[in-house]
Write a protein that holds these residues in place. Structure first.
Motif, PDB file in Angstrom:
ATOM      1  N   TRP A  44       0.827  -1.207   0.000  1.00  0.00           N
ATOM      2  CA  TRP A  44       0.000   0.000   0.000  1.00  0.00           C
ATOM      3  C   TRP A  44       0.863   1.260   0.000  1.00  0.00           C
ATOM      4  N   GLU A  47       2.136   1.848  -3.460  1.00  0.00           N
ATOM      5  CA  GLU A  47       1.057   2.390  -4.288  1.00  0.00           C
ATOM      6  C   GLU A  47       0.944   3.903  -4.120  1.00  0.00           C
ATOM      7  N   VAL A  48       0.984   4.357  -2.851  1.00  0.00           N
ATOM      8  CA  VAL A  48       0.850   5.790  -2.584  1.00  0.00           C
ATOM      9  C   VAL A  48       2.037   6.561  -3.149  1.00  0.00           C
ATOM     10  N   SER A  57      -6.655   2.372  -1.982  1.00  0.00           N
ATOM     11  CA  SER A  57      -5.701   1.289  -2.175  1.00  0.00           C
ATOM     12  C   SER A  57      -6.448   0.036  -2.620  1.00  0.00           C
ATOM     13  N   SER A  58      -5.714  -0.946  -3.063  1.00  0.00           N
ATOM     14  CA  SER A  58      -6.326  -2.243  -3.332  1.00  0.00           C
ATOM     15  C   SER A  58      -6.774  -2.864  -2.014  1.00  0.00           C
ATOM     16  N   ASN A  88      -3.631   9.378   5.226  1.00  0.00           N
ATOM     17  CA  ASN A  88      -4.033   7.994   5.073  1.00  0.00           C
ATOM     18  C   ASN A  88      -5.184   7.668   6.025  1.00  0.00           C
TER      19      ASN A  88
END
Length: 268
Positions: A44, A47-48, A57-58, A88
């Motif tokens: 995650w 990803e960010v 996120s996934s 987040n």
């Protein structure tokens, strides 16, 4: 466990993360969790770091507590565009299953949400609220076609049989299927937003919820059956709109949090 909407402060040090409850002014009050790891190696975070916009996120399995989660993240960059950090927000999807279970749209109806991969995201069936299974002694994603709930499993399998895969379901669909000798009215509603959510909301209502009175009197005419199907579709559409409205509110709350508000209004 803390209620939905609890705000934490995360203190990050090399190979260590500490979580604190905060007061209404954002000041840390009490340490509630310590994790020993390098979060920069987690999927995650990568990803960010590689994104230039706010996104979801996934869906993934949390290492602490082994439950299904997703995160709303907004990267923060300096004037030169170099990554500096993030806002987040973390969501446990079992809480979304509880929300689905509390929807009162049909005496015996149920709802499940599935990704185009076929994996469950959430379900109104509380015995599977985690949307996980055990594989080789470890928690793993649960495909809808392998659900322990007979109706969820059979509806999912018939959807795959009819359309080839969940990937092919890109528009609203209505159909009826037989499950253990009983007709079920099914509506599939795609849901997606500009932050990356791309789910399928599947509403299942048994024919008996509409036809009980007809069975009692012995009259089963074609137009009454059609009326039941139309009523099922209307309820399914209403339920899907209820869910998508809550998802939109969740996104709005995340936007408010990313902009600095510590008291966003979360969906009821």
């Amino acid at each position: 466990s803390a209620p939905i909407g609890t705000i934490y402060l995360q203190q990050i040090r090399p190979n260590q993360r500490r979580f604190y409850l905060v007061d209404s002014r954002g000041k840390p009050q009490r340490e509630v969790l310590l994790i020993q790891d390098d979060f920069r190696q987690l999927g995650w975070y990568r990803e960010v770091k590689t994104s230039d916009r706010q996104f979801w996120s996934s869906v993934h399995i949390a290492r602490v507590g082994s439950h299904l989660v997703m995160q709303a993240a907004a990267p923060v960059s300096d004037a030169a565009g170099k990554f500096q950090g993030m806002f987040n927000s973390y969501y446990a999807l079992s809480q979304f299953s509880t929300f689905l279970n509390e929807l009162r749209f049909s005496p015996n109806g149920q709802i499940f949400i599935v990704e185009h991969s076929g994996n469950l995201v959430a379900t109104s069936v509380l015995s599977e609220a985690s949307s996980l299974r055990r594989a080789n002694g470890k928690p793993d994603r649960l495909p809808a076609v392998d659900s322990q709930d007979g109706r969820t499993r059979e509806v999912a399998r018939q959807l795959v049989q009819k359309y080839g895969s969940f990937q092919a379901l890109n528009s609203e669909q209505q159909l009826n299927v037989m499950v253990q000798g009983q007709r079920q009215f099914v509506q599939v509603t795609p849901y997606h937003d500009r932050y990356g959510l791309d789910w399928l909301v599947v509403t299942v209502i048994p024919e008996t919820d509409f036809m009980a009175e007809i069975y009692a009197t012995g009259y089963r005419t074609a137009w009454l059956s059609g009326l039941a199907l139309a009523a099922s579709a209307a309820i399914s559409i209403w339920t899907s709109h209820r869910i998508t409205r809550s998802l939109r509110r969740l996104t709005q709350a995340t936007q408010a949090f990313a902009s600095g508000s510590l008291e966003p209004q979360l969906p009821n």
